[in-house]
Write a protein that holds these residues in place. Structure first.
Motif, PDB file in Angstrom:
ATOM      1  N   LYS A   2      -3.529   8.388  -4.927  1.00 16.95           N
ATOM      2  CA  LYS A   2      -2.215   8.803  -3.981  1.00 16.95           C
ATOM      3  C   LYS A   2      -2.554  10.413  -4.527  1.00 16.95           C
ATOM      4  CE  LYS A   2       1.640   7.016  -4.217  1.00 16.95           C
ATOM      5  NZ  LYS A   2       3.115   6.570  -4.636  1.00 16.95           N
ATOM      6  N   LYS A  25     -10.008   7.550   1.702  1.00 15.29           N
ATOM      7  CA  LYS A  25      -8.806   7.042   1.912  1.00 15.29           C
ATOM      8  C   LYS A  25      -7.690   7.249   0.717  1.00 15.29           C
ATOM      9  CE  LYS A  25      -9.981   5.647   6.173  1.00 15.29           C
ATOM     10  NZ  LYS A  25      -9.383   6.452   7.309  1.00 15.29           N
ATOM     11  N   GLU A  27      -3.340   7.963   0.009  1.00 17.73           N
ATOM     12  CA  GLU A  27      -2.192   8.143   0.388  1.00 17.73           C
ATOM     13  C   GLU A  27      -1.787   9.758   0.106  1.00 17.73           C
ATOM     14  OE1 GLU A  27       2.558   6.906  -0.242  1.00 17.73           O
ATOM     15  OE2 GLU A  27       0.963   5.854  -1.496  1.00 17.73           O
TER      16      GLU A  27
END
Length: 214
Positions: A2, A25, A27
């Motif tokens: 994240k 990838k 968040e």
């Protein structure tokens, strides 16, 4: 993973660059400018960006985060050079960027300033660095001329021709700063510097603020 970041922040943009370039990838969370608690709970102080790794541990220095993400797959893509003269140039450029940018980033609809309290918090805090926002805006013309002169020197410091297939440490250092400057309408950009900024934005999948400049 994240990433906590601000849209206007050049140090955040460094991390977003490498995430996009490597297709990693994560968040991505834009924090309100008045939320200092979330980051302080992670690293003991308020500093953006912060990457929270898969094991929950945080990283807080933008260049350390970039190096970590670039090496995750064992195939780093960022190459030399990392030009010392560019860092020297930034020492005098960044205060001007802050002076011109702080009052403007709050005016273009960025998520971190969406609430009145977030805007008020940012304005109060950054006024301690550049003084009153309205006074800074009134001195735009002189400061913009100073910045334009600094931009004119850039092609003598590093190669800005958009022919490099792989990102350089110079790009990671410089492009996010120029992206943040693109919010300032009054700055006269040398054609070569503006073309470099637009090309880098396209390559790493980030926007610029040229279309919202004020």
């Amino acid at each position: 993973m994240k990433l906590y970041y601000y849209e206007h922040c050049p140090f955040s943009a460094r991390v977003r660059m490498i995430l996009n370039l490597k297709g990693i990838k994560a968040e991505q969370v834009v924090l309100p400018a008045d939320d200092e608690q979330t980051i302080s709970q992670l690293i003991g102080k308020h500093q953006i960006p912060v990457l929270q790794r898969d094991d929950g541990s945080p990283m807080a220095d933008s260049m350390d985060i970039v190096r970590y993400l670039d090496s995750l797959d064992g195939q780093p893509i960022i190459r030399e050079p990392d030009t010392p003269a560019l860092h020297d140039w930034l020492d005098s450029f960044v205060p001007n960027l802050q002076y011109l940018g702080y009052p403007r980033w709050t005016q273009i609809g960025l998520e971190e300033f969406a609430s009145p309290s977030a805007y008020a918090h940012f304005r109060e805090k950054k006024s301690q660095t550049i003084g009153d926002f309205d006074a800074a805006l009134s001195h735009t013309e002189a400061k913009a001329r100073e910045v334009a002169a600094q931009l004119e020197r850039l092609p003598q410091i590093i190669d800005l021709t958009p022919t490099h297939q792989q990102p350089r440490w110079d790009d990671v250092t410089l492009f996010p700063m120029l992206r943040s400057l693109s919010v300032v309408k009054a700055v006269q950009w040398p054609a070569e510097v503006r073309a470099y900024t637009v090309t880098q934005a396209q390559r790493c999948g980030l926007d610029t603020f040229f279309d919202r400049a004020c």
